[in-house]
Design a protein around this motif. Structure first.
Motif, short mmCIF file in Angstrom:
data_model
loop_
_atom_site.label_atom_id
_atom_site.label_comp_id
_atom_site.label_asym_id
_atom_site.label_seq_id
_atom_site.Cartn_x
_atom_site.Cartn_y
_atom_site.Cartn_z
N LEU A 179 -56.46 -64.80 9.57
CA LEU A 179 -55.70 -63.62 10.01
C LEU A 179 -55.97 -62.41 9.13
O LEU A 179 -55.92 -61.27 9.61
N VAL A 180 -56.25 -62.64 7.84
CA VAL A 180 -56.60 -61.52 6.95
C VAL A 180 -57.83 -60.80 7.48
O VAL A 180 -57.88 -59.57 7.55
N MET A 181 -58.83 -61.58 7.89
CA MET A 181 -60.06 -60.98 8.42
C MET A 181 -59.81 -60.28 9.74
O MET A 181 -60.32 -59.18 10.00
N LEU A 182 -59.03 -60.88 10.62
CA LEU A 182 -58.76 -60.29 11.94
C LEU A 182 -57.92 -59.02 11.82
O LEU A 182 -58.09 -58.08 12.60
N ALA A 183 -57.03 -58.97 10.83
CA ALA A 183 -56.15 -57.81 10.67
C ALA A 183 -56.88 -56.58 10.17
O ALA A 183 -56.37 -55.46 10.27
N GLN A 184 -58.08 -56.76 9.63
CA GLN A 184 -58.83 -55.64 9.08
C GLN A 184 -59.30 -54.67 10.15
O GLN A 184 -59.49 -53.48 9.88
N LEU A 221 -50.42 -59.21 3.75
CA LEU A 221 -49.41 -58.17 3.59
C LEU A 221 -50.05 -56.84 3.20
O LEU A 221 -49.58 -55.77 3.62
N GLU A 222 -51.12 -56.89 2.42
CA GLU A 222 -51.81 -55.66 2.04
C GLU A 222 -52.33 -54.93 3.28
O GLU A 222 -52.26 -53.71 3.38
N SER A 223 -52.87 -55.69 4.24
CA SER A 223 -53.37 -55.06 5.47
C SER A 223 -52.24 -54.45 6.29
O SER A 223 -52.42 -53.43 6.94
N LEU A 224 -51.06 -55.07 6.24
CA LEU A 224 -49.91 -54.50 6.94
C LEU A 224 -49.43 -53.22 6.24
O LEU A 224 -49.10 -52.23 6.89
N LEU A 225 -49.42 -53.26 4.92
CA LEU A 225 -48.95 -52.11 4.14
C LEU A 225 -49.90 -50.92 4.23
O LEU A 225 -49.52 -49.79 3.95
N ALA A 226 -51.15 -51.18 4.62
CA ALA A 226 -52.12 -50.08 4.76
C ALA A 226 -51.80 -49.19 5.95
O ALA A 226 -52.31 -48.08 6.05
N SER A 227 -50.95 -49.68 6.85
CA SER A 227 -50.55 -48.90 8.02
C SER A 227 -49.33 -48.05 7.69
O SER A 227 -48.30 -48.57 7.24
N ALA A 269 -50.16 -50.70 -2.82
CA ALA A 269 -50.12 -50.24 -1.42
C ALA A 269 -48.68 -50.05 -0.95
O ALA A 269 -48.37 -49.10 -0.23
N ALA A 270 -47.79 -50.94 -1.39
CA ALA A 270 -46.37 -50.81 -1.03
C ALA A 270 -45.75 -49.57 -1.66
O ALA A 270 -44.99 -48.84 -1.02
N CYS A 271 -46.10 -49.30 -2.92
CA CYS A 271 -45.48 -48.18 -3.64
C CYS A 271 -46.04 -46.82 -3.21
O CYS A 271 -45.47 -45.79 -3.58
#
Length: 423
Positions: A179-184, A221-227, A269-271
Motif C-alpha cells: 500500500l505504501v507503493m500504491l499510495a505514492q 502515514l507519511e504518504s497521507l500526511l503529504a496531502s 510531514a505532520a508538523c
C-alpha cells in the motif's frame, strides 16, 4: 448456497456479509465494505442509512462494482465448481481479459497480477508471499501500480487491514508495504486508507506490529500526511502522533536506524501542518527528539531541528522545549555542527524560546554558551544561511539587553560588521 455448505471451502471474501451466500454481483459502499448488490439494495430500500457491517453512517448510497472480487469468484467457480452458480453467471472471462489488455495493464502482465490477487483472496499462509510479490511489482514500475489499482487490488489489500488480521502481523507488514507503493501515485489509495476502521488498523501496527510493519505503517502515514487535504485529519486521529513519537527512539541496530529515519520524516510531514504542532508537542515529541539528537545521523538531525523550530511556533512547543533540562544546551551544541540548514533551524528555535520565555530561559541559554556560538556563527564565512545570521544577530541583541556579556566588545564589533552595507 447455504453457509453450512460453503464455509469449509469458499473463501470468506466471496461471501456477502448480509446474505452469507457467495456473491453474484459484488459492489462496494462508501465505507469500503463489499456486498452482493441485491441484499444491499434491499437494505437501503428499507430506509437504513448505515453500513450493515460497520454501522457507520453512509454519506451516500453509491454502489461501486467490485471487479476484482467478481473476477476472483468467477475464477474460483471455474476451478472448483459451485453447484447452482455457473461461471457464466459472472460474465465472460475472455471479455474481461480483453478489457484488461486494452488499458494500462497491457505492459504490466495482468495475468501475473490477477494470480497474486487470487492467492491473497484465498487467505491462509499464501497471503504474505503474494502481498510481498505484489509490493515488489508496485515498486518496480508505475505501470504495475496502475494495473494493480485498476484490477481492484488496492481495495483487496485495504480489506485485509482489519482487527481479524492483527494476529498475522507478518502478512500485514507486506500488505502495508504494498500500500505504501500504491499510495505514492494513486490518490484513491489514500482515501481508502483514510476510512476510520482501516486507519485504526494502520495505527495499531504502528504501535504494536512487527518492526517491519511499524516502519511500513509510518511510511504509509507519511504518504497521507503529504496531502494538504488529509494532513490535519491524520494528525488528529487517535494514536498517530503518539505512535510516531514512540517509534523515534525504540529498539536498536540497522532496523531501528531505518525506523527512526522514517518516523522523524513522517513527524516532520505532520508538523508542516500548523494545527498538528500543539498535538505533537503534547504527544512528547520534544523529549523524543532530544534523546534522538544525541546520536542522530546528520540528515535525520537536520529534520529533528526543523521539527523543533516548527514546534516552537506554538505555545505548547515553546513550553515543552523550555522545560526540558537538556533541550536548550543541546540546541546550542547543534549550532555549526550539523549543516547550514540545521544551524538555521537550531538558531531559530533558540530565538523563539528566548523571545517568549521568562528570564530563566535566557540565563540557561547564556550558561550553555549561546552567545559564543552566535558570535562564531556571525563570523563564519559561507557556512551559514543569511537567515541563520539574521536570527543569530537578533538573539545576541536579546541576550545583551538582559545581561552585559563578557564579550561585549566582540559583540559590538560583530554587530557592526554584519550591519555594514557590503560593496
Amino acid at each position: 448456497m447455504s453457509l453450512r455448505e460453503c464455509k469449509p471451502c469458499v473463501p470468506p471474501l466471496f461471501l456477502c456479509p448480509i446474505s452469507l451466500e457467495m456473491m453474484r454481483d459484488p459492489v462496494t459502499v462508501c465505507t469500503g465494505i463489499t456486498y452482493d448488490r441485491r441484499p444491499i439494495q434491499k437494505w437501503l430500500a428499507e430506509g437504513h442509512t448505515t453500513c450493515p457491517t460497520t454501522m457507520c453512517h453512509l454519506e451516500n448510497h453509491i454502489l461501486i462494482p467490485n471487479l476484482i472480487v467478481r473476477r476472483l469468484i468467477q475464477s474460483w467457480v471455474q476451478e472448483n465448481g459451485s453447484g447452482s452458480l455457473p461461471a457464466s453467471a459472472f460474465g465472460s472471462p475472455k471479455r474481461d481479459t480483453e478489457k484488461q489488455r486494452s488499458g494500462d495493464c497491457t505492459h504490466a502482465e495482468p495475468e501475473r497480477v490477477l494470480s497474486l490477487l487470487r492467492e491473497i483472496a484465498r487467505g491462509g499462509q499464501g497471503v504474505r508471499n503474494a502481498a510481498k510479490c505484489l509490493g515488489a511489482l508496485a515498486k518496480e514500475r508505475v505501470e504495475y501500480r496502475t494495473c494493480i489499482d485498476e484490477l481492484g487490488g488496492t481495495l483487496l489489500l485495504v480489506s485485509l487491514l482489519s482487527p481479524e488480521m492483527h494476529e498475522d502481523c507478518e502478512a500485514c507488514e507486506e500488505v502495508l508495504g504494498a500500500l505504501v507503493m500504491l499510495a505514492q501515485c494513486r490518490g484513491g489509495t489514500r482515501q481508502m486508507v483514510m476510512e476510520p476502521q482501516t486507519l485504526a488498523c494502520v495505527v495499531w501496527h504502528l504501535d504494536r506490529g512487527t518492526p517491519c510493519a511499524r516502519v511500513n505503517a509510518a511510511a504509509l502515514l507519511e504518504s497521507l500526511l503529504a496531502s494538504d487535504e488529509l494532513c490535519a485529519s491524520v494528525g488528529r486521529f487517535p494514536g498517530v502522533l503518539q505512535g510516531l513519537v514512540k517509534l523515534v527512539n525504540e529498539g536498536g541496530g540497522v532496523q531501528q536506524h531505518r525506523a527512526s529515519k522514517i518516523a522523524v520524516r513522517t513527524l516532520l510531514a505532520a508538523c508542516l501542518c500548523k494545527v498538528n504542532r500543539p498535538w505533537a508537542a503534547d504527544a512528547g515529541a520534544v523529549r523524543a527528539l532530544v534523546e534522538h539528537l544525541t546520536n542522530a545521523h546528520p540528515s535525520t538531525a537536520e529534520r529533528c531541528l526543523a521539527i523543533f523550530e516548527l514546534l516552537c511556533t506554538t505555545t505548547e512547543g515553546q513550553v515543552a522545549v523550555s522545560r526540558h533540562p537538556l533541550a536548550i544546551p543541546l540546541l546550542v551544541k547543534m549550532v555549526l555542527r550539523v549543516s547550514p540548514r540545521g544551524t538555521e533551524y537550531a538558531t531559530g528555535t533558540l530565538l523563539a524560546i528566548c523571545k517568549s520565555g521568562p528570564i530563566d530561559v535566557l540565563q540557561v541559554a547564556m550558561q550553555a554558551g549561546a552567545q559564543t556560538q552566535m558570535l562564531f556563527l556571525l563570523q563564519s564565512d559561507g557556512t551559514c544561511t543569511p537567515r541563520a545570521k539574521r536570527k543569530a544577530l537578533e538573539l545576541l541583541k536579546l541576550l545583551h539587553t538582559v545581561c552585559c556579556l563578557p564579550t561585549v566588545g566582540k559583540l559590538v564589533n560583530a554587530i557592526h560588521s554584519w550591519e555594514q552595507p557590503r560593496g
